[in-house]
Design a protein around this motif. Structure first.
Motif, PDB file in Angstrom:
ATOM      1  N   SER A  14     -20.983  72.123  19.827  1.00 41.46           N
ATOM      2  CA  SER A  14     -19.856  73.036  19.935  1.00 41.46           C
ATOM      3  C   SER A  14     -19.171  72.910  21.291  1.00 41.46           C
ATOM      4  O   SER A  14     -18.260  73.633  21.586  1.00 41.46           O
ATOM      5  N   ASP A  65     -15.831  76.543  17.924  1.00 47.17           N
ATOM      6  CA  ASP A  65     -16.920  77.474  17.620  1.00 47.17           C
ATOM      7  C   ASP A  65     -17.003  77.669  16.117  1.00 47.17           C
ATOM      8  O   ASP A  65     -16.048  77.401  15.385  1.00 47.17           O
ATOM      9  N   ARG A  66     -18.118  78.191  15.657  1.00 43.80           N
ATOM     10  CA  ARG A  66     -18.233  78.609  14.262  1.00 43.80           C
ATOM     11  C   ARG A  66     -17.374  79.854  14.074  1.00 43.80           C
ATOM     12  O   ARG A  66     -17.309  80.726  14.938  1.00 43.80           O
ATOM     13  N   LEU A 113     -15.093  76.050  11.161  1.00 40.27           N
ATOM     14  CA  LEU A 113     -14.975  75.831  12.591  1.00 40.27           C
ATOM     15  C   LEU A 113     -13.595  76.275  13.049  1.00 40.27           C
ATOM     16  O   LEU A 113     -12.612  76.100  12.328  1.00 40.27           O
ATOM     17  N   SER A 142      -8.331  75.621  12.576  1.00 42.63           N
ATOM     18  CA  SER A 142      -9.522  75.804  11.755  1.00 42.63           C
ATOM     19  C   SER A 142      -9.708  74.607  10.833  1.00 42.63           C
ATOM     20  O   SER A 142      -8.747  73.903  10.514  1.00 42.63           O
ATOM     21  N   ARG A 157     -20.727  66.537  14.024  1.00 41.84           N
ATOM     22  CA  ARG A 157     -21.658  67.362  13.230  1.00 41.84           C
ATOM     23  C   ARG A 157     -22.154  66.607  12.004  1.00 41.84           C
ATOM     24  O   ARG A 157     -23.317  66.737  11.616  1.00 41.84           O
ATOM     25  N   MET A 172     -24.946  77.616  21.294  1.00 39.70           N
ATOM     26  CA  MET A 172     -24.435  76.862  20.171  1.00 39.70           C
ATOM     27  C   MET A 172     -24.794  75.388  20.253  1.00 39.70           C
ATOM     28  O   MET A 172     -24.525  74.655  19.348  1.00 39.70           O
ATOM     29  N   GLN A 196     -19.141  74.770   6.676  1.00 38.74           N
ATOM     30  CA  GLN A 196     -19.139  75.317   8.034  1.00 38.74           C
ATOM     31  C   GLN A 196     -17.682  75.524   8.417  1.00 38.74           C
ATOM     32  O   GLN A 196     -16.908  74.573   8.441  1.00 38.74           O
TER      33      GLN A 196
END
Length: 177
Positions: A5, A22-23, A67, A79, A125, A1, A65
């Motif tokens: 991440s 993480d995604r 996360l 999240s 990001r 990642m 995205q």
């Protein structure tokens, strides 16, 4: 990642595992939707009508995205939806701006740095994507979130405050990267 991440939060207990971002995976979507609705609607921070949008995780996964932070058992405990392009940000005004929405942390684990970790990951990001500013909107009642944003260097942009529906007044914050 990759390194983006790998941002971690220090756990308050030395024997607790470090948290990572993480995604989100499609199998995380039901938990994200329920958690987001429970915190926002159940906590009196959003209307039941908005709960429909909060639970539509698959819909926002196409525009942001997603996360997540998981606990040591793999369960999603936090999240956020990071918006690097498109109209899902609703408060972005140019291609130089990123936004994040629907930041949520399970009340059972609040105070452990999960929200801050998610926000810092969004900032990293956005910076890596070449954005110059991150903007967000928050309800006036979300005072804990506002304290976090201010502590991280976000400032108010009152000229961009907005009202998505009658009786819902959102405050806009921004951080130049």
């Amino acid at each position: 990642m990759g390194t983006l991440s790998r941002l971690v939060a220090v756990s308050p207990s030395s024997d607790a595992p470090a948290l990572t971002v993480d995604r989100a995976r499609p199998d995380d979507f039901p938990r994200i939707g329920q958690l987001t609705s429970d915190v926002y609607v159940g906590g009196g921070l959003a209307s039941p009508e908005y709960g429909v949008q909060l639970r539509d995780v698959a819909g926002r996964a196409d525009r942001a995205q997603l996360l997540v932070v998981r606990d040591d058992e793999g369960r999603v405990v936090g999240s956020v939806a990071l918006v690097l392009s498109g109209d899902f940000g609703e408060v972005t005004r140019s291609g130089d701006e990123a936004a994040f929405r629907m930041l949520v942390v399970d009340p059972a684990v609040q105070g452990r740095g999960i929200g801050e970790l998610l926000v810092r990951t969004c900032l990293e990001r956005a910076r890596a994507a070449g954005k110059r500013r991150v903007v967000l909107s928050t309800d006036r009642r979300m005072t804990a979130a506002q304290r976090l944003y201010q502590r991280l260097g976000f400032t108010r942009l009152p000229e961009r405050d907005w009202r998505p529906a009658p009786g819902i007044d959102l405050l806009v914050y921004a951080l130049d990267l």
